[in-house]
Each structure stands twice: as C-alpha cells, then as structure tokens.
Design a protein around this motif. Sequence first.
Motif, PDB file in Angstrom:
ATOM      1  N   UNK A 181       0.810  -1.224   0.000  1.00 57.05           N
ATOM      2  CA  UNK A 181       0.000   0.000   0.000  1.00 57.05           C
ATOM      3  C   UNK A 181       0.842   1.272   0.000  1.00 57.05           C
ATOM      4  N   UNK A 182       2.093   1.202   0.440  1.00 59.07           N
ATOM      5  CA  UNK A 182       2.936   2.397   0.527  1.00 59.07           C
ATOM      6  C   UNK A 182       3.835   2.487  -0.705  1.00 59.07           C
ATOM      7  N   UNK A 183       3.244   2.854  -1.834  1.00 62.11           N
ATOM      8  CA  UNK A 183       3.988   2.875  -3.097  1.00 62.11           C
ATOM      9  C   UNK A 183       5.077   3.934  -3.097  1.00 62.11           C
ATOM     10  N   UNK A 184       4.888   5.008  -2.374  1.00 61.17           N
ATOM     11  CA  UNK A 184       5.881   6.084  -2.362  1.00 61.17           C
ATOM     12  C   UNK A 184       7.193   5.631  -1.738  1.00 61.17           C
ATOM     13  N   UNK A 185       7.142   4.674  -0.814  1.00 62.57           N
ATOM     14  CA  UNK A 185       8.356   4.275  -0.103  1.00 62.57           C
ATOM     15  C   UNK A 185       8.876   2.888  -0.449  1.00 62.57           C
ATOM     16  N   UNK A 186       8.003   2.013  -0.958  1.00 59.73           N
ATOM     17  CA  UNK A 186       8.428   0.625  -1.130  1.00 59.73           C
ATOM     18  C   UNK A 186       8.062   0.051  -2.500  1.00 59.73           C
ATOM     19  N   UNK A 187       8.955  -0.775  -3.025  1.00 62.25           N
ATOM     20  CA  UNK A 187       8.634  -1.613  -4.165  1.00 62.25           C
ATOM     21  C   UNK A 187       7.767  -2.782  -3.677  1.00 62.25           C
ATOM     22  N   UNK A 188       6.943  -3.336  -4.559  1.00 62.14           N
ATOM     23  CA  UNK A 188       6.055  -4.428  -4.166  1.00 62.14           C
ATOM     24  C   UNK A 188       5.806  -5.358  -5.342  1.00 62.14           C
ATOM     25  N   UNK A 189       6.147  -6.612  -5.180  1.00 63.24           N
ATOM     26  CA  UNK A 189       5.899  -7.634  -6.194  1.00 63.24           C
ATOM     27  C   UNK A 189       4.401  -7.837  -6.407  1.00 63.24           C
TER      28      UNK A 189
END
Length: 243
Positions: free
Chosen positions: A215-223
Amino acid sequence: MTLEFLTHPSLSSFSHGFFTRRGGVSTGAYASLNCGLRSEDDPAAVRENRERVRVALGAGALRALRQVHGARAVDAASGWDVVPEADAMVCAEPDVALGVITADCAPVLLADPEARVVGAAHAGWRGAVGGILEATLAAMEELGAQRARIRAVVGPCIAQPSYEVGRDVYQAVGSLEFLASGRDADHWQFDLAGYCASRLAGIADVALMGMDTLTDEARFFSHRRRTLAGGGPLGHQISAIMA
C-alpha cells in the motif's frame, strides 16, 4: 532525494537500516534506490545504489546473496568469489554489512548485543515455512551468539490485509493462527510478519516494523502490487545490518 532508511530501537547499538526506495539514482519504474541486480535496471545504477547504502551504514563492505526462497544461512565474514545461493547471512566481523533484498517478502535483521554477532534473513512464506529463520539463529550460535540474547526486527513487508494466498500456503503453514478468512473458501489473508515472528521462538525479543509494502507505493517496491497491475518492471529495496 535524500537516502531514506528506517531503524528500530531494539537494534540501536548496531548500524542498521530498512532502506526505502528513496535516495538512489535509478529511474523510471526502478526509481530510485533499487538494489536488486536481477532486473533490467542499469547494473551501474544498482551498484551505485548499493554503494550509497554501504556508505550510509559506515561499512567497509556490503554483502548480498543470490536469494532462492530456501533455508540456507551462510557466514559472510570472508566474502566469496561466487555469490552463494542462500537466503540469510551471519557475521561477527565489525566492518561487514549484511544486506537482504525484498519487494514484499520480510527482511529480518537480528543481533546478539553481547557477542556482537548479527544476521540478516530474507523470509518469504516458502523460506519461513522451510526454516530460514531457525537456520539463521543456528548459524549465529555457531559464531558465539546465544539464542536467549538475540533480538530481531521483522521489517516492512506485505501486510495481512494485502496478502491474499491460496490453498498451497494454507496447507504449508498448517495453522489458522496467521490466516484470516478470505473472499471464498479457497483464499486466505496471510500474516507473514506475525508468522515470521512466531518462528523465532526462544530469543530475547522480536519486534515488527508494521509497514505494508504493497500500500505504501511512495516508499516501497512491491511484487504483489506489480502483479495486480498486470506486470512490468520490478525494483527491490534492501535491509542491512553490521556488527
């Protein structure tokens, strides 16, 4: 953009950080602190990003692995000519930072403050079920750590409300304690961070950062975010600790 990393009081006597995606030189979908070499990002940019992490930690060297969702932990003190296939590292050398790469899986940093032995583990559901965290503890004990003194922090990873899994995970986990009901009888919501914490039985303390990488796209990459969007490039953040 300033290099950003998160720390936890449990590991305050060790240089460590759960790095976000901010503060690197990668561009486009990999912006900006992509530390994963197994992508189509410019390798020179990834190397620069990793160098920035090393400098931020004050380390002489930053080690990383070829992660395979397994249960092997290795001693990183002397380095290697060929990067090993493993999902955790341990070390008692004071100038070596151990880095694990994630993009929804749980990064787990561990330390024995008295023995000055540290560990870093990459724990997806397969690795956690397979025993990667127990293997990390055992490897730290071989270097002089004592389980009852070890402190661990489970870093930012995909959170239970975001992590829908199927029957394969349900059967592998073998307990409903970390599985909430999903959209139908064949889907569940898996608490990866909580499950990882449960596999670290007998240590002094386990803390959870409690941040959702999806949910935190601004801070983290997510598969998983990338998958839900239909695919495309994927960057990875790094989490690291040194003795």
